[in-house]
Scaffold this active site. Sequence first.
Site, PDB file in Angstrom:
ATOM      1  N   PHE A  73      33.998  47.825  46.554  1.00  0.00           N
ATOM      2  CA  PHE A  73      34.393  46.716  47.832  1.00  0.00           C
ATOM      3  C   PHE A  73      35.730  47.191  48.508  1.00  0.00           C
ATOM      4  CE2 PHE A  73      35.810  43.473  50.299  1.00  0.00           C
ATOM      5  CZ  PHE A  73      34.770  42.915  50.916  1.00  0.00           C
ATOM      6  N   SER A 119      44.102  35.932  50.810  1.00  0.00           N
ATOM      7  CA  SER A 119      43.793  36.739  49.478  1.00  0.00           C
ATOM      8  C   SER A 119      45.120  37.569  49.237  1.00  0.00           C
ATOM      9  CB  SER A 119      42.577  37.425  49.603  1.00  0.00           C
ATOM     10  OG  SER A 119      42.588  38.122  50.553  1.00  0.00           O
ATOM     11  N   LEU A 120      44.982  38.224  48.075  1.00  0.00           N
ATOM     12  CA  LEU A 120      46.114  39.175  47.867  1.00  0.00           C
ATOM     13  C   LEU A 120      45.705  40.641  48.079  1.00  0.00           C
ATOM     14  CD1 LEU A 120      46.821  37.596  44.375  1.00  0.00           C
ATOM     15  CD2 LEU A 120      48.441  37.852  46.356  1.00  0.00           C
ATOM     16  N   GLU A 149      52.082  37.421  36.623  1.00  0.00           N
ATOM     17  CA  GLU A 149      51.009  36.501  36.260  1.00  0.00           C
ATOM     18  C   GLU A 149      49.654  36.858  35.934  1.00  0.00           C
ATOM     19  OE1 GLU A 149      50.640  33.692  39.355  1.00  0.00           O
ATOM     20  OE2 GLU A 149      52.916  33.328  39.156  1.00  0.00           O
ATOM     21  N   LYS A 151      45.914  37.683  36.376  1.00  0.00           N
ATOM     22  CA  LYS A 151      45.255  37.410  37.524  1.00  0.00           C
ATOM     23  C   LYS A 151      43.686  36.923  36.619  1.00  0.00           C
ATOM     24  CE  LYS A 151      43.381  38.909  41.850  1.00  0.00           C
ATOM     25  NZ  LYS A 151      42.045  38.860  41.986  1.00  0.00           N
ATOM     26  N   ASP A 153      39.888  35.307  36.534  1.00  0.00           N
ATOM     27  CA  ASP A 153      38.962  35.568  37.366  1.00  0.00           C
ATOM     28  C   ASP A 153      37.912  34.388  37.178  1.00  0.00           C
ATOM     29  OD1 ASP A 153      37.211  37.044  38.944  1.00  0.00           O
ATOM     30  OD2 ASP A 153      36.361  38.347  37.208  1.00  0.00           O
ATOM     31  N   GLU A 208      43.333  28.427  39.658  1.00  0.00           N
ATOM     32  CA  GLU A 208      42.009  29.020  39.127  1.00  0.00           C
ATOM     33  C   GLU A 208      41.083  28.022  38.530  1.00  0.00           C
ATOM     34  OE1 GLU A 208      42.016  31.426  41.225  1.00  0.00           O
ATOM     35  OE2 GLU A 208      40.006  32.766  40.520  1.00  0.00           O
ATOM     36  N   TYR A 260      48.916  28.311  39.839  1.00  0.00           N
ATOM     37  CA  TYR A 260      49.920  29.169  39.969  1.00  0.00           C
ATOM     38  C   TYR A 260      50.617  29.316  41.334  1.00  0.00           C
ATOM     39  CZ  TYR A 260      45.336  31.074  41.784  1.00  0.00           C
ATOM     40  OH  TYR A 260      44.240  31.220  42.192  1.00  0.00           O
ATOM     41  N   LYS A 323      54.503  38.677  41.923  1.00  0.00           N
ATOM     42  CA  LYS A 323      55.188  37.752  42.889  1.00  0.00           C
ATOM     43  C   LYS A 323      56.724  37.867  43.138  1.00  0.00           C
ATOM     44  CE  LYS A 323      51.287  34.330  42.718  1.00  0.00           C
ATOM     45  NZ  LYS A 323      51.035  33.173  42.314  1.00  0.00           N
ATOM     46  N   LYS A 347      44.826  45.352  39.866  1.00  0.00           N
ATOM     47  CA  LYS A 347      43.507  45.175  39.275  1.00  0.00           C
ATOM     48  C   LYS A 347      43.506  46.120  37.895  1.00  0.00           C
ATOM     49  CE  LYS A 347      40.475  43.160  41.114  1.00  0.00           C
ATOM     50  NZ  LYS A 347      40.170  42.464  42.228  1.00  0.00           N
ATOM     51  N   CYS A 441       2.608  54.436  37.861  1.00  0.00           N
ATOM     52  CA  CYS A 441       3.311  53.143  37.796  1.00  0.00           C
ATOM     53  C   CYS A 441       2.893  52.496  36.439  1.00  0.00           C
ATOM     54  CB  CYS A 441       2.450  52.397  39.148  1.00  0.00           C
ATOM     55  SG  CYS A 441       2.930  50.480  38.802  1.00  0.00           S
ATOM     56  N   CYS A 444      -0.022  49.469  37.274  1.00  0.00           N
ATOM     57  CA  CYS A 444      -1.219  49.687  37.610  1.00  0.00           C
ATOM     58  C   CYS A 444      -1.869  50.968  37.418  1.00  0.00           C
ATOM     59  CB  CYS A 444      -1.621  49.080  38.990  1.00  0.00           C
ATOM     60  SG  CYS A 444      -0.611  50.281  40.047  1.00  0.00           S
ATOM     61  N   CYS A 459       5.243  52.657  43.760  1.00  0.00           N
ATOM     62  CA  CYS A 459       4.051  52.608  43.891  1.00  0.00           C
ATOM     63  C   CYS A 459       3.323  52.306  45.094  1.00  0.00           C
ATOM     64  CB  CYS A 459       3.608  51.546  42.769  1.00  0.00           C
ATOM     65  SG  CYS A 459       1.869  51.120  42.540  1.00  0.00           S
ATOM     66  N   CYS A 465      -1.654  46.378  43.107  1.00  0.00           N
ATOM     67  CA  CYS A 465      -0.817  46.365  41.985  1.00  0.00           C
ATOM     68  C   CYS A 465      -0.130  45.098  41.863  1.00  0.00           C
ATOM     69  CB  CYS A 465       0.396  47.570  42.239  1.00  0.00           C
ATOM     70  SG  CYS A 465       1.670  47.627  40.743  1.00  0.00           S
TER      71      CYS A 465
HETATM   72  S1  IVH Z   1      48.393  33.645  44.119  1.00  0.00           S
HETATM   73  C1  IVH Z   1      48.813  33.885  48.771  1.00  0.00           C
HETATM   74  N1  IVH Z   1      48.193  33.803  41.506  1.00  0.00           N
HETATM   75  O1  IVH Z   1      43.398  35.803  43.170  1.00  0.00           O
HETATM   76  C2  IVH Z   1      48.482  34.124  47.590  1.00  0.00           C
HETATM   77  N2  IVH Z   1      46.079  34.084  42.927  1.00  0.00           N
HETATM   78  O2  IVH Z   1      43.048  37.705  45.489  1.00  0.00           O
HETATM   79  C3  IVH Z   1      47.726  33.138  46.649  1.00  0.00           C
HETATM   80  N3  IVH Z   1      43.952  34.443  41.623  1.00  0.00           N
HETATM   81  O3  IVH Z   1      42.210  33.796  45.922  1.00  0.00           O
HETATM   82  C4  IVH Z   1      47.007  33.574  45.683  1.00  0.00           C
HETATM   83  N4  IVH Z   1      45.267  34.415  39.709  1.00  0.00           N
HETATM   84  O4  IVH Z   1      41.644  32.855  43.448  1.00  0.00           O
HETATM   85  C5  IVH Z   1      47.350  34.187  42.811  1.00  0.00           C
HETATM   86  N5  IVH Z   1      48.039  34.149  39.293  1.00  0.00           N
HETATM   87  C6  IVH Z   1      47.490  34.226  40.429  1.00  0.00           C
HETATM   88  C7  IVH Z   1      46.091  34.134  40.511  1.00  0.00           C
HETATM   89  C8  IVH Z   1      45.347  34.441  41.771  1.00  0.00           C
HETATM   90  C9  IVH Z   1      43.914  34.665  40.172  1.00  0.00           C
HETATM   91  C10 IVH Z   1      43.014  34.702  42.516  1.00  0.00           C
HETATM   92  C11 IVH Z   1      42.997  33.554  43.658  1.00  0.00           C
HETATM   93  C12 IVH Z   1      42.944  34.331  44.697  1.00  0.00           C
HETATM   94  C13 IVH Z   1      42.600  35.669  44.639  1.00  0.00           C
HETATM   95  C14 IVH Z   1      43.426  36.399  45.419  1.00  0.00           C
END
Ligand code: IVH
Length: 703
Positions: A73, A119-120, A149, A151, A153, A208, A260, A323, A347, A441, A444, A459, A465
Amino acid sequence: MKKICTNTSAVHPDSENKVEIRSFFILLMHYKEILSMVPEEAKKRINKLRQEIELHNHNYYKLNQPTITDFEFDLLLGDLIALENKFPQFFDPNSPTQRVGSDISREFQQVTHQYPMLSLSNSYSETEVTEFIQRVEKFSGERPDYVCELKLDGTSISLTYRDGELQRAVTRGDGEKGDDVTANVRTIRSIPLKLQGNYPPEFEIRGEIVMPFSVFEAINLERGEQDEPLFANPRNAASGTLKLQNSAVVASRKLDAYFYYILGENLPADGHYELLQQAASWGFQLSPHTQKCSDIKEILHYLAVWEKKRTELPFATDGVVIKVNSKSIQDELGFTAKSPRWAIAFKFKAERVSTRLTNVTFQVGRTGVVTPVANLEPVQLGGTVVKRASLHNADFIQNLDLHTNDLVYVEKGGEIIPKIVGIEVAQRDPSSLPVQFIKNCPECGTGLIREEGEAAWYCPNEDECPPLIKGKIEHFISRKAMNVDGLGSETIDLLFQQGFVRNVADLYDLKREQLASMERMGEKSADRIIDGLKKTTEIPFERVLFALGIRYVGETVAKKLAKEIQSVDRLQQADLTTLTSIDEIGIKIAESILSWFSKSQHLELIERLKGHHLKFEVDNTKIEGSSEKLKGLSFVISGTFKNYSRDGLKADIELHGGKNVSSISAKTSYLIAGENIGPSKLEKATHLKIPIITEENYRQLTD
Ligand code: IVH
């Protein structure tokens, strides 16, 4: 030495950093291509990327069913950003680069975030992290502390507390607005409803919501036993649960939450880390293993440790977030349109395991496409047990050079359907044979066909089918076709199993009693279906034509054919020359139409449907194409358009009941932005928060 075959030739087979090298090559390839593009090519590519990205956003956020990895993505998005930067003339305020994805659903009240939930930006290599640190230090002129920290999921949540009490819990949504899911969040035991100690009078805290692996597996086990669809991964399970209407079910799902990020005025510390420690004393569960680091060496060490140790964690993680610790330096660095400049996500590489291929089975989809599936010796991967992996198509099997009983490498990128990414050739039994794609197939027995230039075998036995018959009926009743209320794929399956339907005309012969006697169906449901079918007699010819499911006759082609040819009888008599003389109807479509009408069972089908009073000719008593779809809406148009003259577009708006206005005011519903749109109109619309849409978006409104 290990030899790994992969389907990406630009990969060094022995490299530990395969993903990293692969990303580098792909990026290099893309950027070279972009640099050499002419505007016309770029425009086409930009439009295609925008559509593709929107589709993936939809799959990810709305359906909870991503079909590509985060990495893939990001590559698409990266290409689009690069193209839009190189060709600013194709700027579009509605491009997916201008927003973060959305998880908004209709059932919850929507709330505007006081601070947008951005988002980040992602990174995939140590080099990119090092560059981030260099950028921070260059811009701030300081050598700040950082916080690393995990991340998590899961699904993000923003909580507002006033006077120590939880006021509201809102999902990320599209970043600006999210769903109010407070009632559900209150059921999560690790979220404090009342705070302790010395907390600020008002603040927001973000974190999260996750579903631990142990809970996820137990829920899926139960769902499996009850024949309910399984959750693909803990993230989907967490976000799906949070969006349930029944809080009691949410409570039973044992979600957990880790925090966080704290926002607000006059917070009691400047350090992000120090603030989090205070939040722990107010009652919040922090993102575990958070660590303060003073330089890049410590950061890289953290990354290396958790890249390995993450498999020991009880919940899913997909990276590390780095951060800047000081909030005042964070403020100095600020934000781009999408993400903070003071943080970056690193990532993790997709987790990979090896296992044996037991056999390959072939599934026939409802459009007839045959998909090979690898059945594997069960193996633990990314917190779940993997037994099957997609093999996509015949070319994929051939490129992998897959043999029976091979030891294969399986990856779960972004926790989607696992993929086979390579084979351990050294472990192959010399007597094993290459996996062969089937010729007939499996449902069928009909010989499979592959069109020139296409990867999929399918097919062609569309009328006999079983999966294709069901697919045709599902298409016929779908929203954009005949839109039959009360009928869905499960009922179609049942009707087929019981032998009640074999084609779309059989639907009209169904009796109320017959339907009502079926499993999980009552008189009310039966009435709804019968009524739904009755209403299809009002559906215009162009949609009936689309509903027939003639290969390559999609919505647009059906509209075109209906307009030009006017009736099914004339369509049946049309020859190749007549058909191809219609704008946008090429030889492939024309041949498909001719072939469809050459079959006697199709002519019979039409006769039966005519007998049920479906519309098989254009109704010229109404002004053609008119509707009330834009009733109550006012439009300002600006710039030049691809498919309309300015007057043509205005006429079209009126045809659909909309109103044209010349200048933007707070009452304007939409600004339709064409090419070379004037900056003052754009500015005014942005200022008044009037949605700015493209010509394509406008078409969707009237479709
Ligand atoms: S900080 C302005 N810290 O990652 C930034 N995000 O791609 C605020 N996530 O939407 C996000 N662990 O759902 C931050 N330790 C962490 C995180 C975290 C998971 C997720 C969160 C956010 C996405 C950003």
